[in-house]
Design an enzyme around this catalytic site. Structure first.
Site, PDB file in Angstrom:
ATOM      1  CB  SER A 251      -7.590   5.268   2.326  1.00 50.42           C
ATOM      2  OG  SER A 251      -8.337   5.405   3.516  1.00 50.42           O
TER       3      SER A 251
ATOM      4  CG  ASN B  18     -11.600   7.628   5.522  1.00 50.18           C
ATOM      5  OD1 ASN B  18     -11.280   8.765   5.828  1.00 50.18           O
ATOM      6  ND2 ASN B  18     -10.700   6.669   5.392  1.00 50.18           N
TER       7      ASN B  18
ATOM      8  CG  ASN C 123      -9.907  13.878   1.790  1.00 53.93           C
ATOM      9  OD1 ASN C 123     -10.711  13.029   1.406  1.00 53.93           O
ATOM     10  ND2 ASN C 123      -8.731  13.569   2.322  1.00 53.93           N
TER      11      ASN C 123
ATOM     12  N   GLY D 240       0.853  -1.190   0.000  1.00 56.72           N
ATOM     13  CA  GLY D 240       0.000   0.000   0.000  1.00 56.72           C
ATOM     14  C   GLY D 240       0.885   1.236   0.000  1.00 56.72           C
ATOM     15  CB  ALA D 241       0.000   4.795  -0.456  1.00 53.85           C
TER      16      ALA D 241
ATOM     17  CB  ALA E 119       1.737   8.244   0.205  1.00 57.48           C
TER      18      ALA E 119
ATOM     19  CE  LYS F 197      -5.376   9.008  10.107  1.00 58.75           C
ATOM     20  NZ  LYS F 197      -5.019   7.756   9.530  1.00 58.75           N
TER      21      LYS F 197
END
Ligand code: PAF
Length: 293
Positions: A247, A185, A195, A5-6, A118, A177
């Site tokens: 994401s 999300n 976003n 993943g990123a 990222a 978070k």
């Protein structure tokens, strides 16, 4: 390094650039080429070799989707050194309860949460096109470790995803978070917007309701939130990642499974435990499910 993943690849590229020997553990033991666009717009080429399956693993960053974390650790288990250090990093909560019982007494589990942005550009199967889209910071804390000294791998993580703060209790940071993720999300994925669109007045009432409900739950769960500070942080993330796709939206557009169960799903499971109704999150969860993710 586990996962492609990123965030995992960003860490791998940054560490390799500093001269560290980084190996990747992927589903298939193949080498991986990464074309990396740095924050200042430069391009770098990286290549990572697979982890040799006959060598013990002492330290591994496991940056996979929340729903893959358990099976990933189960696969690594036969190779883990008796005192291996695993650093888990994913969005959402709800994996630790199943992972911790798998670990041997001297094996350590840490959690890293990061705000670095990222993403991987879709399409190129020959390698990965990784873009570091936003500078951020990271927080590292122990979930299971005999003592809590600053671990040696923290320096490496500071180089890759710094500035890095080491804390003795990471859970309040993971709840904050979670708050950000369960407001940004599902809404961005449902409406298929970047976003920054959430700063539009038409989203204000829904975001406020979701925040108020989250704060009720967080208080009961023992992670009270300062509502004004949380709102401010939310606005700051929306602004600093305005042109990013969350994401969950990226997953949805790529036809991948999303982390909904570990974000809004986790919030609703916790609320049930306290017999608390959260109508805003319930409705959002239902709409996401109806939309097929
Ligand atoms: O999951 C994501 O996309 C990120 O955690 C965040 C902070 C919401 C920014 O897009």
């Amino acid at each position: 390094m586990v996962g492609q993943g990123a965030i995992g690849l960003l860490t791998a590229c940054q560490l390799q650039q500093q001269g560290a020997k980084v190996r990747l553990w992927l589903r298939q033991p193949v080498s991986l080429a990464v074309h990396f666009r740095t924050l200042d717009g430069n391009s770098r080429h990286h290549r990572f070799e697979p982890w040799p399956t006959d060598q013990p693993i002492h330290t591994a960053l496991i940056a996979v989707k929340a729903y893959d974390a358990l099976s990933c650790i189960q696969q690594l288990q036969p190779l883990l050194a008796e005192d291996a250090c695993l650093i888990l990093s994913h969005n959402g909560l709800g994996t630790l309860e199943t992972i911790q019982p798998l670990l041997k007494p001297k094996q350590q589990l840490w959690f890293l949460t990061t705000t670095h942005g990222a993403y991987i550009e879709p399409g190129n199967q020959a390698g990965r096109q990784l873009v570091h889209s936003g500078a951020g910071s990271s927080v590292l804390g122990a979930i299971q470790a005999e003592s809590h000294p600053i671990p040696t791998f923290a320096n490496a993580l500071n180089t890759a995803l710094g500035p890095l703060q080491s804390v003795t209790d990471i859970l309040p940071y993971l709840w904050r978070k979670l708050l950000i993720n369960c407001l940004i999300n599902p809404l961005t994925a449902l409406h298929q917007v970047q976003n920054g669109e959430l700063a539009r007045p038409c989203f204000a009432a829904e975001l406020t309701q979701l925040l108020n409900e989250f704060c009720l739950l967080a208080e009961l769960a023992g992670y009270p939130q300062d509502k004004a500070a949380a709102w401010q942080q939310l606005q700051q993330v929306i602004t600093s990642t305005a042109r990013n796709r969350s994401s969950m939206l990226q997953d949805r557009l790529a036809g991948r499974r999303t982390e909904l169960e570990y974000i809004t799903g986790f919030v609703l499971r916790e609320a049930k435990r306290f017999e608390l109704r959260l109508p805003g999150h319930e409705q959002l969860y239902q709409l996401c499910q109806d939309a097929g993710f």
